[in-house]
Every structure is written in C-alpha cells, then in structure tokens.
Write a protein that holds these residues in place. Structure first.
Motif, PDB file in Angstrom:
ATOM      1  N   ALA A 161       0.825  -1.211   0.000  1.00 52.73           N
ATOM      2  CA  ALA A 161       0.000   0.000   0.000  1.00 52.73           C
ATOM      3  C   ALA A 161       0.855   1.255   0.000  1.00 52.73           C
ATOM      4  O   ALA A 161       0.511   2.267  -0.634  1.00 52.73           O
ATOM      5  CB  ALA A 161      -0.931  -0.006   1.209  1.00 52.73           C
ATOM      6  N   ALA A 162       1.990   1.218   0.689  1.00 48.67           N
ATOM      7  CA  ALA A 162       2.886   2.372   0.718  1.00 48.67           C
ATOM      8  C   ALA A 162       3.436   2.672  -0.672  1.00 48.67           C
ATOM      9  O   ALA A 162       3.531   3.846  -1.075  1.00 48.67           O
ATOM     10  CB  ALA A 162       4.025   2.124   1.693  1.00 48.67           C
ATOM     11  N   LYS A 163       3.792   1.646  -1.407  1.00 47.16           N
ATOM     12  CA  LYS A 163       4.282   1.861  -2.777  1.00 47.16           C
ATOM     13  C   LYS A 163       3.181   2.368  -3.687  1.00 47.16           C
ATOM     14  O   LYS A 163       3.401   3.237  -4.536  1.00 47.16           O
ATOM     15  CB  LYS A 163       4.882   0.561  -3.331  1.00 47.16           C
ATOM     16  N   GLU A 164       1.981   1.834  -3.511  1.00 49.21           N
ATOM     17  CA  GLU A 164       0.870   2.274  -4.353  1.00 49.21           C
ATOM     18  C   GLU A 164       0.435   3.696  -4.019  1.00 49.21           C
ATOM     19  O   GLU A 164      -0.017   4.432  -4.898  1.00 49.21           O
ATOM     20  CB  GLU A 164      -0.302   1.305  -4.205  1.00 49.21           C
ATOM     21  N   GLY A 165       0.565   4.084  -2.764  1.00 50.91           N
ATOM     22  CA  GLY A 165       0.126   5.419  -2.359  1.00 50.91           C
ATOM     23  C   GLY A 165       1.154   6.509  -2.531  1.00 50.91           C
ATOM     24  O   GLY A 165       0.813   7.702  -2.503  1.00 50.91           O
ATOM     25  N   ALA A 166       2.420   6.124  -2.700  1.00 53.65           N
ATOM     26  CA  ALA A 166       3.503   7.115  -2.741  1.00 53.65           C
ATOM     27  C   ALA A 166       3.348   8.184  -3.824  1.00 53.65           C
ATOM     28  O   ALA A 166       3.644   9.362  -3.568  1.00 53.65           O
ATOM     29  CB  ALA A 166       4.847   6.405  -2.883  1.00 53.65           C
ATOM     30  N   PRO A 167       2.907   7.845  -5.043  1.00 54.00           N
ATOM     31  CA  PRO A 167       2.797   8.887  -6.072  1.00 54.00           C
ATOM     32  C   PRO A 167       1.883  10.052  -5.687  1.00 54.00           C
ATOM     33  O   PRO A 167       2.055  11.163  -6.198  1.00 54.00           O
ATOM     34  CB  PRO A 167       2.254   8.123  -7.288  1.00 54.00           C
ATOM     35  N   GLN A 168       0.920   9.823  -4.806  1.00 51.43           N
ATOM     36  CA  GLN A 168       0.030  10.905  -4.381  1.00 51.43           C
ATOM     37  C   GLN A 168       0.412  11.436  -2.994  1.00 51.43           C
ATOM     38  O   GLN A 168      -0.345  12.162  -2.366  1.00 51.43           O
ATOM     39  CB  GLN A 168      -1.426  10.440  -4.378  1.00 51.43           C
ATOM     40  N   ARG A 169       1.603  11.048  -2.515  1.00 51.85           N
ATOM     41  CA  ARG A 169       2.087  11.466  -1.199  1.00 51.85           C
ATOM     42  C   ARG A 169       1.188  10.973  -0.070  1.00 51.85           C
ATOM     43  O   ARG A 169       0.975  11.643   0.918  1.00 51.85           O
ATOM     44  CB  ARG A 169       2.300  12.981  -1.127  1.00 51.85           C
ATOM     45  N   LEU A 170       0.690   9.767  -0.264  1.00 54.42           N
ATOM     46  CA  LEU A 170      -0.076   9.081   0.777  1.00 54.42           C
ATOM     47  C   LEU A 170       0.867   8.094   1.457  1.00 54.42           C
ATOM     48  O   LEU A 170       1.364   7.156   0.827  1.00 54.42           O
ATOM     49  CB  LEU A 170      -1.268   8.344   0.168  1.00 54.42           C
ATOM     50  N   ARG A 171       1.135   8.321   2.736  1.00 60.06           N
ATOM     51  CA  ARG A 171       2.064   7.484   3.480  1.00 60.06           C
ATOM     52  C   ARG A 171       1.319   6.364   4.203  1.00 60.06           C
ATOM     53  O   ARG A 171       0.251   6.588   4.773  1.00 60.06           O
ATOM     54  CB  ARG A 171       2.837   8.322   4.503  1.00 60.06           C
TER      55      ARG A 171
END
Length: 251
Positions: A161-171
């Motif tokens: 989930a961290a990798k999937e969320g990273a592009p939108q700056r979701l940690r």
C-alpha cells in the motif's frame, strides 16, 4: 500553537476499546475536527464523547457491506488507523480451521477491506495511514500461528500500500507492539486463567517479566502516541516502515 491534527479527519477501527480508543482520544486531543469510528460493539461506540464530530460505523470490519455503506462518510478523511483485531492461540496441529479463519478474517481480511475503502476515499490526495500489526508478525513463537500469520500478512500489505500510495504522497506505515495492556488478552486462555488467579495487573507484570527485557508491557496511550507520530507531519518522509515498539522483545 497549532495542534498536529487541527481540522483533519481520520478513520479509526476497533475504536471502542484498547489501542483504538486510545488513538481516537489522542487524535481528538490533538485537534482532529472529525473522527469516523468503527467497531462491532455498537453500544460502546455510542457512549463515546471525544469533543469533536463523531461518525459511527458499528459493524464487523471483515464485512464488505460495511465499507460499501461507509463510502460517503469516509469522504474527506485525511488518514486512518487500521487497528481492529482479535487474538487467539493454539498449536497448528490442534487449531481448528474455523478458529484460523476467525482470526485471519478480522486481522487480515478486515485490514484489506479497510485499506481498500480508505485508499478509494483518499484517491488523489495526500495523507497518512497506520496499521496496527504486532511483533508476533515478525518473531515466531509456539501457539500463535494464526495471529502471527495475520500480522505478518498485514505488514506486507502495508508495504504494498505504501508503494501504491507514494505517487500521491499518501504514506502508509505499521506499528508492531509486543505486549500491550488491552482487553484483547482476555480472549487468550492462558492469560485469562492467570488473571483469574492473581489479578490482571499481576498477570501482565508476570508476562512482561518473562518476555520483555524492559520488564513491562505498553499502555494503550503509549502506542497511540507512536501512531500519532506516524500520522503527523513530523513523519513526512516515513512510509512503508514498521515501527517496532516492543520493550526489547525481538532482541
């Protein structure tokens, strides 16, 4: 001074007791404007008064219908604490499949459904999510196959989930406590028997002395403060990590 969660909204699952309740209290005290609180104990949820707007989601986090119905109330959230979980014990050879499924259903299926709902609600927006894993998901011990497997799976789910969320700056991060003084222990036969014999406080002290180099278990409020750090801007570059908070148990 601006509080760390001022004007923000968060989801907390398993919010009626233990770590979840402590997290909800910590966020409210830190300025959160709105909390979405999920727990299957509807009566306990209804009794909560935290000084901010509360949206209540009574139900089982492993029930997909709960999250389908919750889509509207999750709109506008800034983060989440994926905390709901159950405990259990039993050697693999004697563990029933029903008990295995009971634990995995809440701890892993429920975490997946919660994460999925939050990621959908936060699509295109920055924010932070913390999942409550366990040191049992890292260190093998006899008798905790189902619980340990569920928490190990949750740790890997968090990393993806961290990798999937990273592009939108979701940690997305996890915290892995060892022993915490919460009601979840009451479902563990060994602890329940010892607590009945010598009292809960003494039983916790006895367990901690055996398993934890620092000699005590954590209080829910201590874990909540660590979760709060991971949700806050102070952890702005922290994602995909597991914060081990175990009193030295893994040493």
């Amino acid at each position: 001074m601006t509080l760390p969660y001022t004007d923000r909204a968060y989801l907390v699952t398993g919010a009626a007791s233990g770590i979840g309740l402590a997290c909800a209290q910590h966020l409210a005290a830190g300025g959160a404007a709105r909390l979405v609180l999920a727990d299957r104990d509807a009566a306990a949820l209804a009794r909560l008064d935290l000084g901010c707007t509360l949206d209540l989601l009574p139900g089982d986090v492993a029930d997909e219908a709960l999250w389908d119905e919750a889509a509207a109330v999750l709109t506008g959230i800034d983060g989440a604490v994926v905390n709901a979980g159950v405990a259990g014990a039993g050697a693999i050879g004697s563990l029933s499949f029903a008990e295995w499924r009971r634990i995995l259903s809440v701890n892993l299926d429920g975490a997946f459904l919660t994460l999925r709902a939050v990621l959908r609600a936060m699509e295109g927006r920055a924010g932070a999510i913390v999942a409550v894993a366990s040191a049992a998901g890292i260190k093998a011990e006899p008798g905790v196959a189902a619980y340990g497997a569920s928490k190990a799976g949750l740790i890997q789910l968090v990393k993806v989930a961290a990798k999937e969320g990273a592009p939108q700056r979701l940690r997305v991060n996890a915290i892995a406590p060892a022993g915490v003084e919460t009601p979840v222990w009451d479902a563990v036969p060994m602890f329940a028997e010892r607590a009945a014999a010598i009292g809960r406080d003494a039983a916790f002290a006895e367990l901690a002395a055996l398993a934890t180099p620092l000699g005590r278990y954590a209080k829910p409020e201590e874990v909540a403060a660590q979760v709060g750090f991971l949700l806050s801007d102070a952890a702005a570059l922290v994602t995909g990590t597991v914060l081990v908070s175990d009193g030295g148990y893994l040493l």
